[in-house]
Design a protein around this motif. Structure first.
Motif, PDB file in Angstrom:
ATOM      1  N   LYS A 276     -24.184 -25.733 -37.254  1.00 44.07           N
ATOM      2  CA  LYS A 276     -25.515 -26.202 -36.884  1.00 44.07           C
ATOM      3  C   LYS A 276     -26.371 -26.135 -38.136  1.00 44.07           C
ATOM      4  O   LYS A 276     -26.404 -25.111 -38.813  1.00 44.07           O
ATOM      5  N   TRP A 277     -27.019 -27.233 -38.482  1.00 44.18           N
ATOM      6  CA  TRP A 277     -27.931 -27.240 -39.612  1.00 44.18           C
ATOM      7  C   TRP A 277     -29.359 -27.095 -39.115  1.00 44.18           C
ATOM      8  O   TRP A 277     -29.788 -27.805 -38.210  1.00 44.18           O
ATOM      9  N   VAL A 278     -30.083 -26.188 -39.708  1.00 41.99           N
ATOM     10  CA  VAL A 278     -31.498 -26.008 -39.417  1.00 41.99           C
ATOM     11  C   VAL A 278     -32.261 -26.623 -40.581  1.00 41.99           C
ATOM     12  O   VAL A 278     -32.053 -26.255 -41.737  1.00 41.99           O
ATOM     13  N   TRP A 279     -33.115 -27.587 -40.254  1.00 43.77           N
ATOM     14  CA  TRP A 279     -33.871 -28.314 -41.279  1.00 43.77           C
ATOM     15  C   TRP A 279     -35.211 -27.622 -41.531  1.00 43.77           C
ATOM     16  O   TRP A 279     -35.726 -26.906 -40.673  1.00 43.77           O
ATOM     17  N   ASN A 280     -35.808 -27.867 -42.680  1.00 45.11           N
ATOM     18  CA  ASN A 280     -37.088 -27.265 -43.029  1.00 45.11           C
ATOM     19  C   ASN A 280     -38.280 -28.021 -42.443  1.00 45.11           C
ATOM     20  O   ASN A 280     -39.424 -27.624 -42.657  1.00 45.11           O
ATOM     21  N   ALA A 281     -38.020 -29.097 -41.732  1.00 43.62           N
ATOM     22  CA  ALA A 281     -39.071 -29.895 -41.102  1.00 43.62           C
ATOM     23  C   ALA A 281     -38.450 -30.619 -39.906  1.00 43.62           C
ATOM     24  O   ALA A 281     -37.242 -30.822 -39.863  1.00 43.62           O
ATOM     25  N   PRO A 282     -39.267 -30.992 -38.930  1.00 48.20           N
ATOM     26  CA  PRO A 282     -38.725 -31.721 -37.781  1.00 48.20           C
ATOM     27  C   PRO A 282     -37.993 -32.989 -38.216  1.00 48.20           C
ATOM     28  O   PRO A 282     -38.451 -33.702 -39.110  1.00 48.20           O
ATOM     29  N   MET A 283     -36.872 -33.239 -37.576  1.00 52.33           N
ATOM     30  CA  MET A 283     -36.062 -34.401 -37.935  1.00 52.33           C
ATOM     31  C   MET A 283     -36.291 -35.596 -37.022  1.00 52.33           C
ATOM     32  O   MET A 283     -35.942 -36.710 -37.381  1.00 52.33           O
ATOM     33  N   GLY A 284     -36.818 -35.384 -35.848  1.00 53.86           N
ATOM     34  CA  GLY A 284     -37.059 -36.494 -34.940  1.00 53.86           C
ATOM     35  C   GLY A 284     -35.812 -37.022 -34.269  1.00 53.86           C
ATOM     36  O   GLY A 284     -35.799 -38.126 -33.750  1.00 53.86           O
ATOM     37  N   PHE A 285     -34.725 -36.236 -34.295  1.00 50.36           N
ATOM     38  CA  PHE A 285     -33.489 -36.658 -33.624  1.00 50.36           C
ATOM     39  C   PHE A 285     -33.656 -36.655 -32.109  1.00 50.36           C
ATOM     40  O   PHE A 285     -33.012 -37.389 -31.404  1.00 50.36           O
TER      41      PHE A 285
ATOM     42  N   ILE B 144     -34.357 -37.713 -45.914  1.00 53.02           N
ATOM     43  CA  ILE B 144     -34.851 -36.479 -46.533  1.00 53.02           C
ATOM     44  C   ILE B 144     -36.292 -36.608 -47.041  1.00 53.02           C
ATOM     45  O   ILE B 144     -36.784 -35.719 -47.737  1.00 53.02           O
ATOM     46  N   ALA B 145     -36.953 -37.673 -46.643  1.00 55.73           N
ATOM     47  CA  ALA B 145     -38.357 -37.912 -47.026  1.00 55.73           C
ATOM     48  C   ALA B 145     -38.543 -37.733 -48.530  1.00 55.73           C
ATOM     49  O   ALA B 145     -39.442 -37.039 -48.995  1.00 55.73           O
ATOM     50  N   LYS B 146     -37.627 -38.339 -49.275  1.00 54.59           N
ATOM     51  CA  LYS B 146     -37.657 -38.311 -50.745  1.00 54.59           C
ATOM     52  C   LYS B 146     -37.676 -36.881 -51.296  1.00 54.59           C
ATOM     53  O   LYS B 146     -38.305 -36.590 -52.307  1.00 54.59           O
ATOM     54  N   GLY B 147     -36.971 -35.983 -50.599  1.00 52.37           N
ATOM     55  CA  GLY B 147     -36.822 -34.608 -51.076  1.00 52.37           C
ATOM     56  C   GLY B 147     -37.716 -33.587 -50.404  1.00 52.37           C
ATOM     57  O   GLY B 147     -37.562 -32.395 -50.604  1.00 52.37           O
ATOM     58  N   ARG B 148     -38.643 -34.022 -49.561  1.00 49.66           N
ATOM     59  CA  ARG B 148     -39.533 -33.079 -48.883  1.00 49.66           C
ATOM     60  C   ARG B 148     -38.897 -32.455 -47.650  1.00 49.66           C
ATOM     61  O   ARG B 148     -39.371 -31.442 -47.152  1.00 49.66           O
ATOM     62  N   ARG B 149     -37.836 -33.078 -47.151  1.00 48.20           N
ATOM     63  CA  ARG B 149     -37.165 -32.579 -45.947  1.00 48.20           C
ATOM     64  C   ARG B 149     -35.699 -32.361 -46.315  1.00 48.20           C
ATOM     65  O   ARG B 149     -35.084 -33.197 -46.966  1.00 48.20           O
ATOM     66  N   ASN B 150     -35.127 -31.214 -45.872  1.00 49.74           N
ATOM     67  CA  ASN B 150     -33.752 -30.929 -46.231  1.00 49.74           C
ATOM     68  C   ASN B 150     -33.169 -29.873 -45.286  1.00 49.74           C
ATOM     69  O   ASN B 150     -33.896 -29.238 -44.527  1.00 49.74           O
ATOM     70  N   ARG B 151     -31.874 -29.710 -45.399  1.00 51.16           N
ATOM     71  CA  ARG B 151     -31.196 -28.664 -44.633  1.00 51.16           C
ATOM     72  C   ARG B 151     -31.527 -27.320 -45.272  1.00 51.16           C
ATOM     73  O   ARG B 151     -31.293 -27.110 -46.454  1.00 51.16           O
ATOM     74  N   MET B 152     -32.056 -26.403 -44.466  1.00 48.18           N
ATOM     75  CA  MET B 152     -32.492 -25.111 -44.975  1.00 48.18           C
ATOM     76  C   MET B 152     -31.470 -24.009 -44.693  1.00 48.18           C
ATOM     77  O   MET B 152     -31.240 -23.147 -45.533  1.00 48.18           O
ATOM     78  N   ILE B 153     -30.871 -24.036 -43.510  1.00 49.46           N
ATOM     79  CA  ILE B 153     -29.952 -22.985 -43.082  1.00 49.46           C
ATOM     80  C   ILE B 153     -28.727 -23.625 -42.453  1.00 49.46           C
ATOM     81  O   ILE B 153     -28.842 -24.616 -41.736  1.00 49.46           O
ATOM     82  N   THR B 154     -27.563 -23.045 -42.701  1.00 45.79           N
ATOM     83  CA  THR B 154     -26.336 -23.434 -42.012  1.00 45.79           C
ATOM     84  C   THR B 154     -25.862 -22.249 -41.182  1.00 45.79           C
ATOM     85  O   THR B 154     -25.776 -21.127 -41.683  1.00 45.79           O
ATOM     86  N   VAL B 155     -25.587 -22.517 -39.915  1.00 48.81           N
ATOM     87  CA  VAL B 155     -24.960 -21.539 -39.021  1.00 48.81           C
ATOM     88  C   VAL B 155     -23.559 -22.064 -38.762  1.00 48.81           C
ATOM     89  O   VAL B 155     -23.395 -23.203 -38.318  1.00 48.81           O
ATOM     90  N   PHE B 156     -22.554 -21.258 -39.077  1.00 50.43           N
ATOM     91  CA  PHE B 156     -21.160 -21.705 -39.020  1.00 50.43           C
ATOM     92  C   PHE B 156     -20.366 -20.755 -38.132  1.00 50.43           C
ATOM     93  O   PHE B 156     -20.270 -19.562 -38.406  1.00 50.43           O
ATOM     94  N   TRP B 157     -19.814 -21.305 -37.040  1.00 44.04           N
ATOM     95  CA  TRP B 157     -19.042 -20.525 -36.070  1.00 44.04           C
ATOM     96  C   TRP B 157     -17.552 -20.771 -36.263  1.00 44.04           C
ATOM     97  O   TRP B 157     -17.123 -21.923 -36.350  1.00 44.04           O
ATOM     98  N   TYR B 158     -16.786 -19.694 -36.289  1.00 41.10           N
ATOM     99  CA  TYR B 158     -15.327 -19.814 -36.264  1.00 41.10           C
ATOM    100  C   TYR B 158     -14.896 -19.770 -34.806  1.00 41.10           C
ATOM    101  O   TYR B 158     -15.253 -18.851 -34.070  1.00 41.10           O
ATOM    102  N   LEU B 159     -14.128 -20.763 -34.391  1.00 39.12           N
ATOM    103  CA  LEU B 159     -13.728 -20.891 -32.988  1.00 39.12           C
ATOM    104  C   LEU B 159     -12.281 -20.483 -32.745  1.00 39.12           C
ATOM    105  O   LEU B 159     -11.841 -20.455 -31.602  1.00 39.12           O
ATOM    106  N   SER B 160     -11.561 -20.190 -33.820  1.00 37.25           N
ATOM    107  CA  SER B 160     -10.161 -19.784 -33.661  1.00 37.25           C
ATOM    108  C   SER B 160      -9.803 -18.760 -34.729  1.00 37.25           C
ATOM    109  O   SER B 160     -10.453 -18.663 -35.767  1.00 37.25           O
TER     110      SER B 160
END
Length: 119
Positions: free
Chosen positions: A106-115, A19-35
């Motif tokens: 799916k988590w959308v981060w506020n900065a590139p994660m480099g995954f 999380i780069a000592k708090g500068r990078r974090n999860r900003m948005i969650t997209v949650f799908w129901y599949l059933s």
């Protein structure tokens, strides 16, 4: 919450790096129901209405509840527009009483994660 509260990870170098000592974090969650779920299995946001903090464990009777239906998608923010952590995004899963619950997120981060390499 789906964000990382930096103060809770002071002794965890791997998470602090992630999380780069708090500068990078999860900003948005997209949650799908599949059933579809016959009874129970809601996603609950116990303080979405700006209520006081809930007890140590979540109660499914309080707050905003979303019933799982196949194809339904919910989107919520874990950060405020100024980049602060949104405590009102607190959420949990209510027990499934009848049926089976399948979901994906799916988590959308506020900065590139480099995954993924940009090559």
């Amino acid at each position: 919450h789906d964000y990382f509260e930096p103060s809770l990870y002071q002794q965890d170098a791997n998470t602090q790096n992630l999380i780069a000592k708090g500068r990078r974090n999860r900003m948005i969650t997209v949650f799908w129901y599949l059933s579809d779920v016959e009874d129970g299995g809601e996603t609950v946001f116990p303080i979405a209405d700006r209520a006081k903090e809930p007890p140590k464990h979540l109660h499914c009777e309080n707050g905003l509840r979303v019933h799982p239906e196949a194809g339904k998608v919910i989107v919520f923010y874990s950060q405020t527009p100024d980049g602060g952590l949104d405590r009102y995004s607190l959420h949990g899963a209510c027990p499934v009483k009848e049926g089976i619950k399948w979901a994906a997120n799916k988590w959308v981060w506020n900065a590139p994660m480099g995954f993924v390499s940009e090559d």
